[in-house]
Design a protein around this motif. Structure first.
Motif, PDB file in Angstrom:
ATOM      1  N   GLU A  59       0.827  -1.200   0.000  1.00 40.65           N
ATOM      2  CA  GLU A  59       0.000   0.000   0.000  1.00 40.65           C
ATOM      3  C   GLU A  59       0.866   1.255   0.000  1.00 40.65           C
ATOM      4  O   GLU A  59       1.898   1.331   0.673  1.00 40.65           O
ATOM      5  CB  GLU A  59      -0.934   0.018   1.209  1.00 40.65           C
ATOM      6  N   SER A  64      -3.200   6.711  -0.500  1.00 39.86           N
ATOM      7  CA  SER A  64      -4.447   6.155   0.018  1.00 39.86           C
ATOM      8  C   SER A  64      -5.102   7.142   0.981  1.00 39.86           C
ATOM      9  O   SER A  64      -4.521   8.162   1.350  1.00 39.86           O
ATOM     10  CB  SER A  64      -4.172   4.829   0.734  1.00 39.86           C
ATOM     11  N   ILE A  78      -7.980   2.836  -1.718  1.00 34.41           N
ATOM     12  CA  ILE A  78      -6.700   2.275  -1.306  1.00 34.41           C
ATOM     13  C   ILE A  78      -5.848   2.085  -2.560  1.00 34.41           C
ATOM     14  O   ILE A  78      -6.301   1.511  -3.546  1.00 34.41           O
ATOM     15  CB  ILE A  78      -6.885   0.922  -0.587  1.00 34.41           C
ATOM     16  N   LYS A  80      -2.368   0.537  -4.100  1.00 29.47           N
ATOM     17  CA  LYS A  80      -1.248  -0.385  -3.922  1.00 29.47           C
ATOM     18  C   LYS A  80      -0.368  -0.323  -5.160  1.00 29.47           C
ATOM     19  O   LYS A  80      -0.830   0.049  -6.240  1.00 29.47           O
ATOM     20  CB  LYS A  80      -1.760  -1.802  -3.660  1.00 29.47           C
ATOM     21  N   ASN A  96     -10.337  -1.455  -2.982  1.00 26.41           N
ATOM     22  CA  ASN A  96     -11.400  -1.089  -2.046  1.00 26.41           C
ATOM     23  C   ASN A  96     -11.995  -2.386  -1.525  1.00 26.41           C
ATOM     24  O   ASN A  96     -12.275  -3.306  -2.293  1.00 26.41           O
ATOM     25  CB  ASN A  96     -12.465  -0.242  -2.753  1.00 26.41           C
ATOM     26  N   THR A 131      -6.025   9.776  -8.181  1.00 25.90           N
ATOM     27  CA  THR A 131      -4.670   9.366  -7.791  1.00 25.90           C
ATOM     28  C   THR A 131      -3.621  10.017  -8.683  1.00 25.90           C
ATOM     29  O   THR A 131      -2.562  10.440  -8.201  1.00 25.90           O
ATOM     30  CB  THR A 131      -4.535   7.831  -7.856  1.00 25.90           C
TER      31      THR A 131
END
Length: 256
Positions: A59, A64, A78, A80, A96, A131
């Motif tokens: 992660e 996140s 989340i 990763k 998720n 993101t």
């Protein structure tokens, strides 16, 4: 043409999914562009079948922690990341607990499509956009692969239309012969929550109807299969943007 920032967004990629045309194509394109001196990143869903231990996912705490509101519900985002095995190429995974922990891709144990496949796709598309902005990395090209990725240009040109972050980014869509799975009849209401309504796909929402709609929101369309199934071929023919027939990974640089 080196020194470009190229973002691949895909629902499938080798070795995380094996024996698929899309997964193989994205893998080869990303490696080709990476090896040619471009700044390449890949985003995909962290489906439950992808082993975090085997592929060494971890992660990214600084990315996140955001919540994305889907149909009036807060869903934690989340992120990763892993390096493509044997390569110095980063792959980011949108995760998720609610949407992606399950071990199946799109169907339950009885063979019925998940009722929230529409929400999963929206979460993925918005998760990628948010993101990238948080990374403070502006891609020159976003290359979309797969039905979930096809929601990204729709969102960029509607929900994010006043956001200038991607103003200079060109969007390429590869169209593949994917299964055309029906989406929940509430799709129209779910998208209406984000003020998205003017889509042909909303009358009969399905995986490929969103791909068809997205052809009107991109800069270039490329055939991901040499021959497209009828519904896709018709939409491809009608699209009023630059179109290219099937290209292998070695030739994809001509698009960029």
């Amino acid at each position: 043409m080196p020194n470009q920032k190229i973002l691949y967004v895909t629902t499938e990629m080798f070795p995380y999914q094996e024996d698929t045309n899309m997964g193989s194509m994205v893998h080869k394109m990303a490696l080709k562009m990476h090896g040619s001196g471009n700044d390449v990143r890949v985003f995909m869903p962290r489906f439950g079948q992808i082993s975090e231990r085997k592929f060494q996912l971890h992660e990214v705490i600084r990315l996140s922690g955001m919540n994305i509101i889907i149909n009036d519900l807060d869903q934690p985002l989340i992120i990763k990341v892993a390096s493509l095995p044997g390569e110095r190429l980063q792959v980011y995974f949108i995760d998720n607990e609610e949407y992606f922990k399950r071990k199946q891709f799109y169907f339950d144990d009885e063979g019925k499509p998940f009722e929230d496949n529409n929400e999963r796709a929206i979460f993925f598309a918005r998760g990628v956009i948010e993101t990238i902005k948080k990374l403070n990395w502006v891609p020159d090209v976003i290359h979309l692969n797969g039905w979930m990725a096809s929601l990204i240009p729709i969102y960029l040109k509607t929900y994010y239309k006043d956001d200038t972050y991607f103003n200079d980014t060109k969007i390429v869509l590869s169209v593949y012969n994917e299964d055309d799975i029906e989406l929940n009849s509430n799709t129209k209401d779910v998208l209406a929550f984000d003020n998205i309504s003017d889509l042909q796909s909303l009358d009969n929402p399905s995986f490929l109807s969103f791909v068809n709609d997205s052809m009107n929101y991109v800069d270039v369309i490329v055939k991901g299969n040499e021959f497209l199934e009828e519904k896709l071929e018709e939409a491809y023919g009608k699209a009023e943007v630059e179109k290219l027939d099937f290209l292998n990974a070695d030739s994809i640089a001509t698009v960029y």
